[in-house]
Design an enzyme around this catalytic site. Structure first.
Site, short mmCIF file in Angstrom:
data_model
loop_
_atom_site.label_atom_id
_atom_site.label_comp_id
_atom_site.label_asym_id
_atom_site.label_seq_id
_atom_site.Cartn_x
_atom_site.Cartn_y
_atom_site.Cartn_z
CD1 TRP A 221 4.98 0.81 12.35
CD2 TRP A 221 3.70 2.41 11.41
NE1 TRP A 221 4.26 1.43 13.34
CE2 TRP A 221 3.47 2.41 12.80
CE3 TRP A 221 3.01 3.32 10.61
CZ2 TRP A 221 2.58 3.29 13.41
CZ3 TRP A 221 2.12 4.21 11.22
CH2 TRP A 221 1.91 4.19 12.60
CD GLN B 168 -3.55 -3.57 7.77
OE1 GLN B 168 -2.59 -2.81 7.74
NE2 GLN B 168 -4.70 -3.25 7.22
CE1 TYR C 70 8.42 1.01 12.32
CE2 TYR C 70 8.80 0.49 10.02
CZ TYR C 70 8.68 1.42 11.04
OH TYR C 70 8.82 2.76 10.75
CB SER D 210 13.50 8.70 12.52
OG SER D 210 12.10 8.70 12.57
CD1 TRP E 204 7.98 9.47 10.05
CD2 TRP E 204 5.87 8.95 10.61
NE1 TRP E 204 7.78 9.84 11.36
CE2 TRP E 204 6.50 9.53 11.73
CE3 TRP E 204 4.55 8.54 10.73
CZ2 TRP E 204 5.86 9.71 12.96
CZ3 TRP E 204 3.89 8.72 11.95
CH2 TRP E 204 4.55 9.30 13.04
CB ALA F 118 -3.21 11.44 7.58
CE LYS G 56 -8.42 3.28 3.74
NZ LYS G 56 -7.62 2.15 3.25
CD GLU H 291 -5.55 5.05 -5.64
OE1 GLU H 291 -6.02 3.95 -5.28
OE2 GLU H 291 -6.02 6.15 -5.29
CG ASN H 292 -0.77 4.97 -3.00
OD1 ASN H 292 -1.90 5.39 -3.29
ND2 ASN H 292 -0.55 4.19 -1.96
P1 NDP Z 1 0.56 6.20 4.85
O1 NDP Z 1 0.07 7.50 5.37
O2 NDP Z 1 1.00 6.11 3.45
O3 NDP Z 1 -0.58 5.12 5.13
C1 NDP Z 1 -0.53 3.89 4.48
C2 NDP Z 1 -1.82 3.15 4.66
O4 NDP Z 1 -2.89 3.87 4.04
C3 NDP Z 1 -1.78 1.80 3.96
O5 NDP Z 1 -1.21 0.79 4.76
C4 NDP Z 1 -3.25 1.58 3.66
O6 NDP Z 1 -3.89 1.13 4.86
C5 NDP Z 1 -3.73 2.98 3.34
N1 NDP Z 1 -3.61 3.28 1.91
C6 NDP Z 1 -2.47 3.36 1.16
N2 NDP Z 1 -2.75 3.66 -0.10
C7 NDP Z 1 -4.09 3.78 -0.18
C8 NDP Z 1 -4.96 4.09 -1.25
N3 NDP Z 1 -4.50 4.33 -2.47
N4 NDP Z 1 -6.29 4.15 -0.98
C9 NDP Z 1 -6.75 3.91 0.25
N5 NDP Z 1 -5.97 3.59 1.31
C10 NDP Z 1 -4.65 3.54 1.08
O7 NDP Z 1 1.82 5.75 5.64
P2 NDP Z 1 2.12 4.80 6.91
O8 NDP Z 1 1.45 5.34 8.11
O9 NDP Z 1 1.88 3.40 6.52
O10 NDP Z 1 3.67 5.02 7.03
C11 NDP Z 1 4.49 4.77 5.89
C12 NDP Z 1 5.85 4.35 6.31
O11 NDP Z 1 6.48 5.38 7.04
C13 NDP Z 1 5.93 3.16 7.24
O12 NDP Z 1 5.75 1.93 6.59
C14 NDP Z 1 7.30 3.32 7.80
O13 NDP Z 1 8.26 2.86 6.87
C15 NDP Z 1 7.39 4.82 7.98
N6 NDP Z 1 7.04 5.26 9.34
C16 NDP Z 1 8.05 5.80 10.10
C17 NDP Z 1 7.83 6.22 11.37
C18 NDP Z 1 8.96 6.79 12.15
O14 NDP Z 1 8.80 7.04 13.35
N7 NDP Z 1 10.11 7.00 11.55
C19 NDP Z 1 6.50 6.12 12.01
C20 NDP Z 1 5.49 5.57 11.12
C21 NDP Z 1 5.78 5.17 9.84
P3 NDP Z 1 -5.25 0.26 4.88
O15 NDP Z 1 -5.49 -0.29 3.51
O16 NDP Z 1 -4.98 -0.79 5.89
O17 NDP Z 1 -6.29 1.23 5.32
#
Ligand code: NDP
Length: 322
Positions: free
Chosen positions: A22, A28, A55, A153, A206, A210, A217, A295-296
């Protein structure tokens, strides 16, 4: 490497850290970076990938399908979703009607470059379509072999109970619920988790970080980190805004000693935290660069002692959404 957990009362094992695309794929991040992230996920043992038709206005499915092309299909679990409340076209180009569900799965399979998805999820509950109609369409899709399992969901506890009962009558099972869940967002704990346990579903959660906020960061009073979601004007900046509050960010910084004590980064602590819940099958983590994936995944298999879980609660206090 990543551990695997069963999804609901099924025999399907998924990687407890699942890769989601997403806001990243088709939006992005450039496609070559998306491919590098998927490659990093595969290298780390992640086998489960989550996307949705909505998405990046369908582009995310295409980018994920391209990035996974050439992989052994049997070694992957590919999840997608149907229905977003604001559909792009005609009156039936949205919702959970038989028409939209049947048409949507065909588009998703084409974009993902696969004959079937492992999990097909109702992205939201559709209050305008009879639940019986939706469940019958899902039953037919399973019978046709286009989806192997069905999930939901952001459904409420009552909606999960009603859907699970109908599915059972129709000869299939709902096996998963995909809600938001993180140290800062615990809304599911009181009702959705108990209902899911009762009906044999587990959670694929999901935004466990956050949206990056729990990585620590975003520091109050400092500029937003370049290239982060908070600076992504294509959609990320508006979606993360709810967490960019000085009180929240200050308390998140105060979690750092807990992460240090466990020898984890804050991002790893956030992912490990959701995996302490025994009804959570997977943390659905996003990434804008491959290093984040590497890392994750190290959060897999971490146990957080009760004393530190209690300290996390004390530090976050009333900024937690319950
Ligand atoms: P996260 O809370 O895992 O956020 C991910 C974002 O955090 C990354 O894109 C990156 O963004 C940042 N990040 C990840 N790892 C690190 C790290 N080690 N250090 C620093 N920054 C980090 O989850 P998302 O909000 O991306 O959601 C995850 C998935 O959940 C989606 O891809 C989707 O599949 C699902 N989803 C489902 C929904 C639903 O309604 N069912 C709604 C939303 C999501 P950046 O580097 O750009 O800062």
């Amino acid at each position: 490497m990543v551990n695997y957990r069963y999804l609901g009362n099924s025999g399907l094992k998924i990687s407890e850290i699942t890769y989601g695309n997403w806001l990243t794929h088709g939006s992005q991040v450039e496609n070559d970076v998306a491919t590098q992230c998927v490659r990093a996920a595969l290298d780390a043992g992640i086998t489960t990938f989550d996307t949705a038709d909505v998405y990046a206005n369908t582009k995310a499915e295409q980018v994920l399908g391209d990035a996974l092309a050439g992989q052994r299909r049997e070694s992957l679990e590919i999840f997608t979703k149907v229905y977003w409340p604001t559909g792009p076209g005609g009156p039936n180009d949205t919702g959970l009607s038989r028409k939209h569900v049947m048409e949507s799965i065909n588009g998703s399979l084409k974009r993902l470059g696969t004959d079937y998805v492992d999990l097909y999820q109702a992205h939201r509950y559709d209050t305008e379509t009879p639940l019986e109609e939706t469940m019958q369409a899902f039953a037919d899709i399973v019978r046709q072999g286009k989806a192997l399992y069905i999930g939901v969901s952001e459904w409420t506890a009552d909606q999960i109970r009603a859907g699970a009962a109908l599915a059972k009558d129709l000869g299939f099972q709902l096996i998963s619920s995909q809600p938001q869940y993180s140290m800062l967002w615990r809304v599911i704990e009181d009702e959705v988790v108990p209902a899911s346990k009762e009906c044999g579903l587990s959670q694929i959660v999901w935004s466990p970080m956050a949206q990056g906020v729990l990585s620590g960061k975003y520091v109050p009073g400092q500029p937003l980190p370049a290239g982060s979601r908070a600076t992504d004007e294509k959609g990320g900046a508006s979606s993360i805004r709810r967490f960019l509050d000085d009180d929240v960010l200050t308390r998140v910084q105060n979690l750092r000693p807990v992460a240090d004590e466990l020898g984890l980064s804050m991002a790893q602590l956030a992912v490990a935290w959701v995996l302490q819940n025994d009804n959570v099958a997977a943390a659905l983590v996003g990434a804008s660069r491959p290093e984040q994936v590497a890392e994750n995944v190290k959060a897999s298999g971490v146990t957080i002692p009760a004393e530190l879980l209690a300290r996390i609660d004390d530090v976050l206090g009333d900024v937690v959404e319950r």
